[in-house]
Design a protein around this motif. Structure first.
Motif, short mmCIF file in Angstrom:
data_model
loop_
_atom_site.label_atom_id
_atom_site.label_comp_id
_atom_site.label_asym_id
_atom_site.label_seq_id
_atom_site.Cartn_x
_atom_site.Cartn_y
_atom_site.Cartn_z
N ARG A 1 0.85 -1.18 0.00
CA ARG A 1 0.00 0.00 0.00
C ARG A 1 0.88 1.23 0.00
NH1 ARG A 1 -3.65 1.80 3.86
NH2 ARG A 1 -2.24 0.99 5.44
N THR A 2 0.47 2.25 -0.73
CA THR A 2 1.21 3.51 -0.73
C THR A 2 0.75 4.32 0.47
OG1 THR A 2 1.24 3.42 -3.13
CG2 THR A 2 1.77 5.55 -2.12
N ILE A 3 1.70 4.65 1.34
CA ILE A 3 1.33 5.37 2.57
C ILE A 3 1.51 6.87 2.40
CG2 ILE A 3 1.73 5.57 5.08
CD1 ILE A 3 0.71 2.79 4.19
N ARG A 4 2.65 7.29 1.86
CA ARG A 4 2.85 8.73 1.67
C ARG A 4 3.99 9.00 0.69
NH1 ARG A 4 5.20 7.62 6.62
NH2 ARG A 4 7.46 7.91 6.58
N GLU A 5 3.94 10.23 0.17
CA GLU A 5 5.04 10.73 -0.66
C GLU A 5 6.21 11.05 0.27
OE1 GLU A 5 3.58 13.78 -3.46
OE2 GLU A 5 5.36 14.92 -2.86
N ASN A 6 7.43 10.85 -0.22
CA ASN A 6 8.61 11.10 0.60
C ASN A 6 9.64 11.84 -0.26
OD1 ASN A 6 10.37 10.45 2.96
ND2 ASN A 6 11.51 9.31 1.41
N TRP A 7 10.29 12.84 0.34
CA TRP A 7 11.31 13.59 -0.42
C TRP A 7 12.67 13.35 0.21
CZ3 TRP A 7 11.00 16.40 -4.91
CH2 TRP A 7 9.71 16.54 -5.43
N ILE A 8 13.67 13.10 -0.62
CA ILE A 8 15.03 12.93 -0.11
C ILE A 8 15.97 13.87 -0.86
CG2 ILE A 8 14.83 10.54 0.68
CD1 ILE A 8 16.14 9.67 -1.92
N GLU A 9 17.12 14.11 -0.22
CA GLU A 9 18.14 14.89 -0.90
C GLU A 9 19.39 14.04 -0.98
OE1 GLU A 9 18.68 18.99 0.26
OE2 GLU A 9 20.80 18.85 -0.32
N ARG A 10 19.92 13.89 -2.19
CA ARG A 10 21.16 13.13 -2.34
C ARG A 10 22.12 13.93 -3.20
NH1 ARG A 10 19.97 7.15 -3.48
NH2 ARG A 10 18.95 7.31 -1.46
#
Ligand SMILES: CC(C)(COP(=O)(O)OP(=O)(O)OC[C@H]1O[C@@H](n2cnc3c(N)ncnc32)[C@H](O)[C@@H]1OP(=O)(O)O)[C@@H](O)C(=O)NCCC(=O)NCCS
Length: 156
Positions: free
Chosen positions: A133-142
């Protein structure tokens, strides 16, 4: 074709890092920009990953086709699925399904409550197909570049 699925070994590391870079760099530019792909898997630094930390014989599985690495994945003792990468030449041939089935078996043996991951835009349909199930959008910085993925989980 001879298919072998087995635990990761230390001497797989160079093939794993090459496959990681080749696979990320083949992701469609409709999903991520070239800048994002370069930050995710820099070509000149074996993916910019501390491989010894992230994959080891206790958490990784590989698939070999005719003795060549075709896919790899990791899952830890908490059910966190970190990597799942299939070489572009071998995608849509169920290799990720085989790896995930193996990981799920391990999660069942450990009586884990769930498997969870941060899925790329590219991988989201695969994880949905596996029952996540998709729970939430997530943002990362790399490497100074921001990009998004999806926090997804599958209850066991
Ligand atoms: C996501 C990934 C691991 C899937 O591997 P795969 O071996 O091609 O997946 P499978 O063949 O086992 O796919 C099983 C099912 O998942 C779904 N699926 C897989 N890839 C899909 C795609 N690109 N688009 C839509 N559905 C997809 C389909 O329902 C597929 O069944 P079908 O081929 O009979 O329609 C592979 O595309 C990959 O390595 N992508 C790039 C790296 C990446 O983003 N990894 C995840 C990091 S979180």
């Amino acid at each position: 074709m001879t298919l072998v699925i087995r635990s990761y070994r230390k001497d797989d590391q160079s093939a794993v890092s090459n496959l990681f870079v080749d696979t990320v760099q083949a992701i469609p530019l409709s999903d991520y920009t070239q800048d994002q792909l370069d930050a995710w898997a820099p070509k000149d630094s074996v993916g910019g990953i501390d491989w010894d930390k992230r994959i080891h014989p206790g958490n990784g599985y590989v698939i070999l086709l005719k003795d060549r690495l075709a896919a790899f994945g990791t899952i830890d003792q908490n059910g966190y699925l970190d990597f799942l990468y299939v070489h572009p030449k071998h995608q849509r041939q169920k290799l990720a399904t085989y790896l995930f089935t193996r990981m799920e078996l391990e999660a069942e043996e450990l009586k884990l409550a769930k498997i969870y991951t941060y899925a790329s835009i590219t991988a989201k349909p695969f994880f949905e197909k596996m029952g996540f199930r998709t729970i939430r959008e997530n943002w990362i910085e790399r490497n100074g570049v921001r990009f998004m993925n999806w926090y997804m989980e599958k209850k066991m």
